[in-house]
Scaffold this active site. Structure first.
Site, PDB file in Angstrom:
ATOM      1  N   ARG A  17       1.621  -9.851  13.583  1.00 25.42           N
ATOM      2  CA  ARG A  17       1.344  -8.372  12.933  1.00 25.42           C
ATOM      3  C   ARG A  17       0.086  -8.795  11.993  1.00 25.42           C
ATOM      4  O   ARG A  17      -0.749  -7.921  11.877  1.00 25.42           O
ATOM      5  CB  ARG A  17       2.572  -8.101  11.957  1.00 25.42           C
ATOM      6  N   ARG A  67      -6.496   3.296  11.240  1.00 26.35           N
ATOM      7  CA  ARG A  67      -6.334   2.014  11.493  1.00 26.35           C
ATOM      8  C   ARG A  67      -7.336   1.032  12.135  1.00 26.35           C
ATOM      9  O   ARG A  67      -7.251  -0.261  12.226  1.00 26.35           O
ATOM     10  CB  ARG A  67      -4.985   1.747  12.435  1.00 26.35           C
ATOM     11  N   ARG A  84      16.239  -6.871   8.418  1.00 27.63           N
ATOM     12  CA  ARG A  84      15.322  -6.618   9.381  1.00 27.63           C
ATOM     13  C   ARG A  84      14.913  -7.874  10.181  1.00 27.63           C
ATOM     14  O   ARG A  84      14.161  -8.786   9.634  1.00 27.63           O
ATOM     15  CB  ARG A  84      13.893  -6.111   8.571  1.00 27.63           C
ATOM     16  N   LYS A 102       0.820  -1.254  -0.056  1.00 25.13           N
ATOM     17  CA  LYS A 102      -0.018  -0.059   0.083  1.00 25.13           C
ATOM     18  C   LYS A 102       0.879   1.282  -0.050  1.00 25.13           C
ATOM     19  O   LYS A 102       0.548   2.141  -0.788  1.00 25.13           O
ATOM     20  CB  LYS A 102      -1.040   0.004   1.328  1.00 25.13           C
ATOM     21  N   ARG A 146      11.434  -9.453   2.347  1.00 20.88           N
ATOM     22  CA  ARG A 146      12.119  -8.142   2.529  1.00 20.88           C
ATOM     23  C   ARG A 146      12.955  -8.026   3.804  1.00 20.88           C
ATOM     24  O   ARG A 146      13.873  -7.436   3.748  1.00 20.88           O
ATOM     25  CB  ARG A 146      10.752  -7.120   2.963  1.00 20.88           C
TER      26      ARG A 146
END
Length: 187
Positions: free
Chosen positions: A145, A89, A134, A14, A128
């Site tokens: 998440r 959110r 990360r 997004k 990613r």
């Protein structure tokens, strides 16, 4: 004029799509994360308040977030439209945003929801994480998440569907195909 919200789970793309579409439309891409970081680094009064919560590892309260967004939507570059990414959110924040838009005499043109199967999101985020080093992008953290996102945001998607503002896009396509799908629903 386009005033849009981009919704989608972590890894749906997004932020990337919001940036591309905002550029094409000549309107600002407004990321709540960037607003917060900008206000903190500029040491504005709101930024200092936000910093105090962030330093404690707490979420910035809705009221403070709304004040930051109000400031941002009042800036000259946002008068002809904007894309919000990362806000709202939850349904409570959506109500706050509706009230804010009424106060600013602005209207929401739509909410773009990028739909991507969970396993594809997990694979994307793991990739990613490997590319960017990360450590928070491990499978267990990603699944958590996604659970949080699905719990908080599923009602938000329904909220915009009920308000006839929701446009769902298949986000499990190439970057170019997703951008083209978004352009088609906005046309």
């Amino acid at each position: 004029m386009k005033r849009l919200i981009f919704l989608g789970p972590p890894g749906a793309g997004k932020g990337t799509q919001a940036k591309i579409v905002a550029e094409q439309l000549g309107i600002p891409h407004i990321s709540t994360g960037e607003i917060l970081r900008g206000a903190v680094s500029a040491q504005t009064l709101l930024g200092q308040k936000a910093q105090s919560y962030m330093d404690k590892g707490e979420l910035v309260p809705d009221e403070l977030l709304i004040d930051l967004i109000r400031d941002r939507l009042n800036q000259p570059d946002a008068q002809n439209g904007w894309i919000l990414d990362g806000f709202p959110r939850n349904v409570s924040q959506a109500h706050f945003l509706n009230d804010l838009l009424q106060e600013l005499d602005q209207t929401l043109d739509g909410a773009i929801n990028l739909e991507v199967p969970d396993q594809v999101l997990i694979d994307r985020l793991l990739e990613r994480g490997r590319k960017e080093g990360r450590t928070d992008d491990n499978e267990e953290t990603i699944r958590t998440r996604l659970e949080v996102y699905n719990h908080q945001t599923a009602p938000l998607v329904e909220f915009y569907r009920e308000h006839s503002a929701l446009k769902s896009i298949n986000g499990d396509l190439s970057l170019e195909q997703v951008t083209e799908s978004i352009k088609q629903v906005l046309a």
